[in-house]
Design an enzyme around this catalytic site. Structure first.
Site, PDB file in Angstrom:
ATOM      1  N   SER A 167       0.866  -1.179   0.000  1.00 36.27           N
ATOM      2  CA  SER A 167       0.000   0.000   0.000  1.00 36.27           C
ATOM      3  C   SER A 167       0.898   1.222   0.000  1.00 36.27           C
ATOM      4  O   SER A 167       2.085   1.144   0.357  1.00 36.27           O
ATOM      5  CB  SER A 167      -0.860  -0.005   1.273  1.00 36.27           C
ATOM      6  OG  SER A 167      -1.499   1.231   1.480  1.00 36.27           O
ATOM      7  N   TYR A 172      -2.612  -1.237  10.511  1.00 37.79           N
ATOM      8  CA  TYR A 172      -2.525  -1.378   9.058  1.00 37.79           C
ATOM      9  C   TYR A 172      -1.198  -0.829   8.538  1.00 37.79           C
ATOM     10  O   TYR A 172      -0.513  -1.480   7.746  1.00 37.79           O
ATOM     11  CB  TYR A 172      -3.694  -0.644   8.411  1.00 37.79           C
ATOM     12  CG  TYR A 172      -3.827  -0.837   6.927  1.00 37.79           C
ATOM     13  CD1 TYR A 172      -4.517  -1.925   6.399  1.00 37.79           C
ATOM     14  CD2 TYR A 172      -3.273   0.076   6.028  1.00 37.79           C
ATOM     15  CE1 TYR A 172      -4.662  -2.097   5.034  1.00 37.79           C
ATOM     16  CE2 TYR A 172      -3.404  -0.094   4.663  1.00 37.79           C
ATOM     17  CZ  TYR A 172      -4.100  -1.176   4.170  1.00 37.79           C
ATOM     18  OH  TYR A 172      -4.224  -1.349   2.810  1.00 37.79           O
TER      19      TYR A 172
END
Length: 257
Positions: free
Chosen positions: A139, A152
């Site tokens: 990401s 995350y």
């Protein structure tokens, strides 16, 4: 002989898009993920339309024994695993002092540790054939941080380190290991966090999209699933044989800032 791809978290979103794209190249595909019987059957049909053979394995990415069994089943069904795409991921948005411990553990397990378990299972077969492709879906949050996403962001930074380390270990074995770092893709995962972000930040859902999500991307547009899938297909190809141990950002310019 057709290649075989195992793609975790592939019953929807980015994972399903990658599965469809790889099937279109002739690869056999092992889908993985949760969903109703109808949703899973629809995913299998969508991927099989590309031409490859498709099976679904419901392994829970928080359970190492189930992950190991999935990888063994894939090799038993199709031969060695040629392409491994670690895509499974969940999200939770909360201030660090209020972040539930069980959510931290779950996110680290699914978003990071599951990749360790799949990679260690896939590598012996790849090394024996002296050919393999491991693609970790990281990401933009593997490179930069945003508030309220401690687990995350930590997991995605971890995926970046795992990618580099494994790439160095197998550099002479014909196996490449890379990470894709998407910006915001309008998947169910992103859609679900919009109301959570609105609540946490005290703003409207429309403001979350314009002022939080797309504010980070200079193009002011979401990345598409198809764009990420096309990049994965390239990284899995022979043309990408000398790309390893790195990341490719597809984030509308987010990390250029």
């Amino acid at each position: 002989m057709a290649r075989t791809a195992v793609i975790t978290g592939s019953t929807s979103g980015i994972g399903l898009g990658i599965a469809r794209a790889l099937s279109a190249t002739g690869a056999n595909v092992v889908l993985n993920g949760f969903g109703s019987r109808e949703e899973i059957d629809a995913a299998i049909a969508a991927v099989a339309a590309g031409g490859g053979k498709v099976i679904h394995n419901p392994a829970d990415m928080t359970k190492p024994d189930e992950i190991a069994a999935m990888m063994a089943s894939a090799a038993e069904t199709f031969g060695t695993v040629d392409i491994l795409v670690n895509n499974a991921g969940i999200q939770y948005v909360e201030k660090i002092e209020d972040f539930p411990v069980e959510k931290w553990d779950q996110i680290i397990a699914i978003n990071l540790s599951s990749a360790f378990h799949t990679i260690r299972a896939a590598l012996p077969g790849m090394k024996a054939k002296k050919n393999g492709r491991i693609i970790n879906i990281a990401s933009a949050h593997g490179l930069v941080a945003s508030p309220f996403k401690s687990a995350y962001v930590a997991a995605k930074h971890g995926i970046m380190g795992l990618t580099k380390t494994v790439a160095l270990e197998v550099a002479e074995a014909g196996v490449t290991v890379n990470a894709i770092c998407p910006g915001y893709v309008l998947t169910p995962l992103v859609e679900r966090q919009i109301p959570d972000q609105a609540k946490t930040r005290g703003i409207t859902e429309e403001q979350v999209v314009s002022d939080v999500l797309l504010k980070a991307q200079p193009t002011k547009d979401f990345v598409t699933v198809e764009q990420v899938a096309a990049l994965a297909v390239f990284l899995a190809s022979d043309a990408a044989a000398q790309i390893t141990g790195t990341h490719v950002s597809i984030d509308g310019g987010w990390t250029a800032q």
